[in-house]
Design an enzyme around this catalytic site. Structure first.
Site, PDB file in Angstrom:
ATOM      1  N   CYS A 117       5.676 -83.524  10.718  1.00  0.00           N
ATOM      2  CA  CYS A 117       4.467 -84.318   9.879  1.00  0.00           C
ATOM      3  C   CYS A 117       4.271 -85.656  10.688  1.00  0.00           C
ATOM      4  CB  CYS A 117       4.873 -83.842   8.939  1.00  0.00           C
ATOM      5  SG  CYS A 117       3.142 -85.969   7.627  1.00  0.00           S
ATOM      6  N   ASP A 164      -2.588 -74.397   9.432  1.00  0.00           N
ATOM      7  CA  ASP A 164      -3.154 -75.964   9.109  1.00  0.00           C
ATOM      8  C   ASP A 164      -3.995 -77.063   9.405  1.00  0.00           C
ATOM      9  OD1 ASP A 164      -2.518 -78.764   9.181  1.00  0.00           O
ATOM     10  OD2 ASP A 164      -0.221 -77.836   9.920  1.00  0.00           O
ATOM     11  N   HIS A 192       0.801 -76.392   7.170  1.00  0.00           N
ATOM     12  CA  HIS A 192       1.497 -77.456   7.044  1.00  0.00           C
ATOM     13  C   HIS A 192       2.141 -77.842   6.128  1.00  0.00           C
ATOM     14  CE1 HIS A 192       1.225 -81.163   9.209  1.00  0.00           C
ATOM     15  NE2 HIS A 192       1.735 -82.051   7.873  1.00  0.00           N
TER      16      HIS A 192
END
Length: 222
Positions: A117, A164, A192
């Site tokens: 991330c 994502d 994600h």
């Protein structure tokens, strides 16, 4: 052995970090957090790499804004994480990452970095803006496309989820166009945070394959 340690960055800032793996390991990794802090998941990730024979340090990058941050995987956690991230200049975050690399005690050729991330973006920036690493891996780093003109100083491998919502396929295509020789993997039906078992977006097959590829990459490069 896993423990909490203290690091000192080049500007004198002290920060906590989670350390795992054998102290005499011949290879080392900096594990870079998501926007949720060095929480249970990141400690689990560090422990897993430690079990693979790496010495690992996961620096608490939010310490410049607030110490002992461990956020939940909910909207409140996201909002606080974004606020904390915005409060810290990116160059200061890189100082903390470099401090972690130095604390590992090995030459850059045997020191890698992997991030998730926010950490995926930071792993890319650390590979391009420092000389501290021999290899870098980024998982679903949403900010990489915006910094795709940077040139890495070490081999880099990237992992993205096909679905994502924060990283469109057009961003991945732009990264590929800027770096056609860079190994980039896209995982079908993965969103994600697909590598985090504590998130609703966890995709076990994608996470397992991405981990296998990441370990193989470090095995070749470090």
């Amino acid at each position: 052995m896993s423990q909490t340690i203290t690091l000192t960055a080049a500007d004198g800032h002290t920060l906590s970090a989670y350390s795992a793996g054998p102290a005499d390991a011949p290879r080392a990794l900096v594990v870079v957090q998501e926007i949720f802090g060095v929480n249970h998941h990141i400690r689990t990730v560090a422990d897993a790499f430690g079990a693979e024979g790496y010495r690992v340090i996961a620096p608490a990058l939010f310490d410049r804004a607030e110490r002992d941050v461990e956020l939940a995987y909910d909207q409140a956690g996201v909002q606080k994480g974004l606020k904390l991230r915005a409060a810290i200049p990116p160059e200061d975050t890189l100082l903390d990452i470099v401090a972690a690399a130095r604390a590992l005690g090995l030459e850059p050729a045997h020191t890698g970095i992997i991030g998730y991330c926010w950490g995926g973006t930071l792993a890319w920036q650390a590979a391009c803006r420092t000389d501290s690493f021999g290899a870098a891996v980024g998982w679903y780093g949403a900010g990489i496309a915006a910094k795709r003109t940077l040139v890495p100083h070490c081999p880099v491998e990237l992992h993205f989820g096909e679905t994502d919502g924060s990283i469109p396929l057009s961003d991945i295509a732009a990264i590929r166009a800027a770096h056609p020789d860079l190994p980039i993997y896209i995982y079908p039906d993965a969103g994600h945070g697909f590598g985090c078992s504590e998130r609703a977006s966890f995709n076990a097959p994608a996470a397992e394959l991405a981990q296998t590829r990441s370990l193989a990459f470090f095995d070749r490069r470090l």
